[in-house]
Design a protein around this motif. Structure first.
Motif, mmCIF file in Angstrom:
data_model
loop_
_atom_site.group_PDB
_atom_site.id
_atom_site.type_symbol
_atom_site.label_atom_id
_atom_site.label_comp_id
_atom_site.label_asym_id
_atom_site.label_seq_id
_atom_site.Cartn_x
_atom_site.Cartn_y
_atom_site.Cartn_z
ATOM 1 N N LEU A 199 -13.398 -9.039 -1.543
ATOM 2 C CA LEU A 199 -14.483 -9.739 -2.336
ATOM 3 C C LEU A 199 -15.847 -9.832 -1.148
ATOM 4 C CD1 LEU A 199 -12.407 -12.828 -3.363
ATOM 5 C CD2 LEU A 199 -12.912 -10.787 -4.835
ATOM 6 N N ALA A 200 -15.424 -10.110 0.030
ATOM 7 C CA ALA A 200 -16.679 -10.290 0.790
ATOM 8 C C ALA A 200 -16.041 -9.961 2.289
ATOM 9 C CB ALA A 200 -16.983 -11.690 1.022
ATOM 10 N N PHE A 201 -16.996 -9.350 3.170
ATOM 11 C CA PHE A 201 -16.528 -9.277 4.677
ATOM 12 C C PHE A 201 -17.774 -9.629 5.549
ATOM 13 C CE2 PHE A 201 -17.624 -4.997 3.475
ATOM 14 C CZ PHE A 201 -18.661 -4.426 4.377
ATOM 15 N N CYS A 202 -17.749 -10.028 7.023
ATOM 16 C CA CYS A 202 -18.796 -10.203 7.793
ATOM 17 C C CYS A 202 -18.307 -10.150 9.310
ATOM 18 C CB CYS A 202 -19.293 -11.661 7.455
ATOM 19 S SG CYS A 202 -18.347 -13.012 7.690
ATOM 20 N N THR A 203 -19.215 -10.005 9.863
ATOM 21 C CA THR A 203 -18.979 -9.744 11.778
ATOM 22 C C THR A 203 -18.272 -11.287 11.862
ATOM 23 O OG1 THR A 203 -21.027 -8.296 11.910
ATOM 24 C CG2 THR A 203 -20.236 -9.534 13.627
ATOM 25 N N ALA A 204 -17.524 -10.957 12.681
ATOM 26 C CA ALA A 204 -16.743 -12.265 13.238
ATOM 27 C C ALA A 204 -17.375 -13.071 14.197
ATOM 28 C CB ALA A 204 -15.471 -11.802 13.932
ATOM 29 N N ARG A 205 -17.074 -14.242 14.141
ATOM 30 C CA ARG A 205 -17.676 -15.115 15.466
ATOM 31 C C ARG A 205 -17.518 -14.456 16.647
ATOM 32 N NH1 ARG A 205 -16.184 -20.716 15.383
ATOM 33 N NH2 ARG A 205 -14.387 -19.814 15.269
ATOM 34 N N PRO A 206 -18.353 -14.814 17.688
ATOM 35 C CA PRO A 206 -18.063 -14.348 19.079
ATOM 36 C C PRO A 206 -16.617 -14.685 19.824
ATOM 37 C CG PRO A 206 -20.283 -14.996 19.089
ATOM 38 C CD PRO A 206 -19.646 -15.358 17.769
ATOM 39 N N VAL A 207 -15.854 -15.709 19.336
ATOM 40 C CA VAL A 207 -14.566 -16.013 19.615
ATOM 41 C C VAL A 207 -13.599 -15.081 19.158
ATOM 42 C CG1 VAL A 207 -14.615 -17.733 17.931
ATOM 43 C CG2 VAL A 207 -13.062 -18.171 20.127
ATOM 44 N N ASP A 208 -13.919 -14.577 17.947
ATOM 45 C CA ASP A 208 -12.980 -13.829 17.454
ATOM 46 C C ASP A 208 -13.390 -12.191 17.281
ATOM 47 O OD1 ASP A 208 -11.245 -15.968 16.456
ATOM 48 O OD2 ASP A 208 -12.598 -16.527 14.999
ATOM 49 N N GLY A 209 -14.297 -11.892 18.355
ATOM 50 C CA GLY A 209 -14.303 -10.306 18.632
ATOM 51 C C GLY A 209 -16.043 -10.201 18.338
ATOM 52 N N GLY A 210 -16.616 -11.060 17.795
ATOM 53 C CA GLY A 210 -18.013 -10.664 17.439
ATOM 54 C C GLY A 210 -18.303 -9.681 16.818
ATOM 55 N N SER A 211 -19.330 -8.703 17.272
ATOM 56 C CA SER A 211 -19.719 -7.592 16.532
ATOM 57 C C SER A 211 -18.625 -6.459 16.565
ATOM 58 C CB SER A 211 -20.932 -6.881 17.191
ATOM 59 O OG SER A 211 -20.926 -6.733 18.509
ATOM 60 N N GLY A 212 -17.528 -6.547 17.185
ATOM 61 C CA GLY A 212 -16.219 -5.837 17.336
ATOM 62 C C GLY A 212 -15.202 -5.878 16.267
ATOM 63 N N ALA A 213 -15.375 -7.136 15.723
ATOM 64 C CA ALA A 213 -14.447 -7.260 14.393
ATOM 65 C C ALA A 213 -15.162 -7.913 13.050
ATOM 66 C CB ALA A 213 -13.478 -8.486 15.031
ATOM 67 N N MET A 214 -14.272 -7.997 12.324
ATOM 68 C CA MET A 214 -15.037 -8.684 11.142
ATOM 69 C C MET A 214 -14.157 -9.567 10.166
ATOM 70 S SD MET A 214 -15.491 -5.395 8.465
ATOM 71 C CE MET A 214 -16.460 -4.629 9.709
ATOM 72 N N TYR A 215 -14.435 -10.521 9.449
ATOM 73 C CA TYR A 215 -13.429 -11.330 8.796
ATOM 74 C C TYR A 215 -13.735 -10.581 7.262
ATOM 75 C CZ TYR A 215 -14.510 -14.969 12.171
ATOM 76 O OH TYR A 215 -14.631 -15.668 13.543
ATOM 77 N N VAL A 216 -12.486 -10.589 6.510
ATOM 78 C CA VAL A 216 -12.473 -9.942 5.232
ATOM 79 C C VAL A 216 -11.854 -11.015 4.442
ATOM 80 C CG1 VAL A 216 -11.751 -7.969 4.098
ATOM 81 C CG2 VAL A 216 -12.140 -7.675 6.375
ATOM 82 N N LEU A 217 -12.415 -11.228 3.262
ATOM 83 C CA LEU A 217 -11.634 -11.970 2.222
ATOM 84 C C LEU A 217 -11.367 -11.298 1.168
ATOM 85 C CD1 LEU A 217 -11.802 -15.054 1.803
ATOM 86 C CD2 LEU A 217 -13.785 -15.077 0.585
ATOM 87 N N LEU A 218 -10.078 -11.451 0.760
ATOM 88 C CA LEU A 218 -9.374 -10.652 -0.241
ATOM 89 C C LEU A 218 -9.102 -11.275 -1.609
ATOM 90 C CD1 LEU A 218 -6.514 -8.902 1.994
ATOM 91 C CD2 LEU A 218 -8.870 -7.942 1.210
ATOM 92 N N ALA A 219 -9.093 -10.910 -2.684
ATOM 93 C CA ALA A 219 -8.794 -11.329 -3.834
ATOM 94 C C ALA A 219 -7.447 -11.816 -3.855
ATOM 95 C CB ALA A 219 -9.371 -10.331 -5.055
ATOM 96 N N ARG A 220 -7.213 -12.800 -4.674
ATOM 97 C CA ARG A 220 -5.619 -13.059 -4.969
ATOM 98 C C ARG A 220 -4.971 -12.110 -5.759
ATOM 99 N NH1 ARG A 220 -4.957 -17.964 -2.662
ATOM 100 N NH2 ARG A 220 -6.699 -19.414 -2.661
ATOM 101 N N SER A 221 -3.862 -11.816 -5.297
ATOM 102 C CA SER A 221 -3.203 -10.561 -6.133
ATOM 103 C C SER A 221 -2.395 -11.104 -7.515
ATOM 104 C CB SER A 221 -1.949 -9.803 -5.212
ATOM 105 O OG SER A 221 -1.173 -10.899 -4.617
#
Length: 128
Positions: free
Chosen positions: A106-128
């Motif tokens: 559904l969406a993704f974005c760069t993680a906050r610095p505490v979670d990896g910053g520009s080396g990681a991303m948060y991903v929101l998935l649709a419910r199955s």
């Protein structure tokens, strides 16, 4: 529009480093919460050291497994590409492209610095 550029909350964010994508119809409130790291990340995939082909397979399998388990928030660690010689990051743009093409994302974005910053991303998935 702030959503299109990804410039919602943090004017000091390094936008050149920041990735952001949302399917049409995703509420701004949901996107703000995702960018602030307010969703539980229920699983993580670390792609450090993977080739592009290995990463593609691992991401596909990880997302299929996450959907099967009913997960809605996951973190993908792709690294910052500092060991990618002169070409710059390889996995970061590849992962973003792969995620954009997945119907369950559904969406993704760069993680906050505490979670990896520009080396990681948060991903929101649709419910199955």
């Amino acid at each position: 529009e702030a959503l299109a550029t990804g410039a919602l909350d943090d004017p000091d964010a390094d936008l050149a480093e920041e990735l952001f994508h949302a399917r049409p119809g995703i509420q701004r409130r949901v996107l703000r919460r995702l960018r602030r790291g307010q969703y539980a990340m229920q699983a993580e995939l670390d792609l450090h050291g993977f080739t592009r082909a290995e990463a593609a397979r691992a991401l596909r399998d990880f997302l299929q497994d996450a959907r099967a388990r009913g997960l809605t928030g996951v973190r993908i660690v792709h690294g910052k590409g500092r060991k990618s010689a002169n070409e710059g990051p390889v996995l970061k743009p590849a992962v973003a492209g792969w995620l954009r093409r997945r119907a369950e994302v559904l969406a993704f974005c760069t993680a906050r610095p505490v979670d990896g910053g520009s080396g990681a991303m948060y991903v929101l998935l649709a419910r199955s």
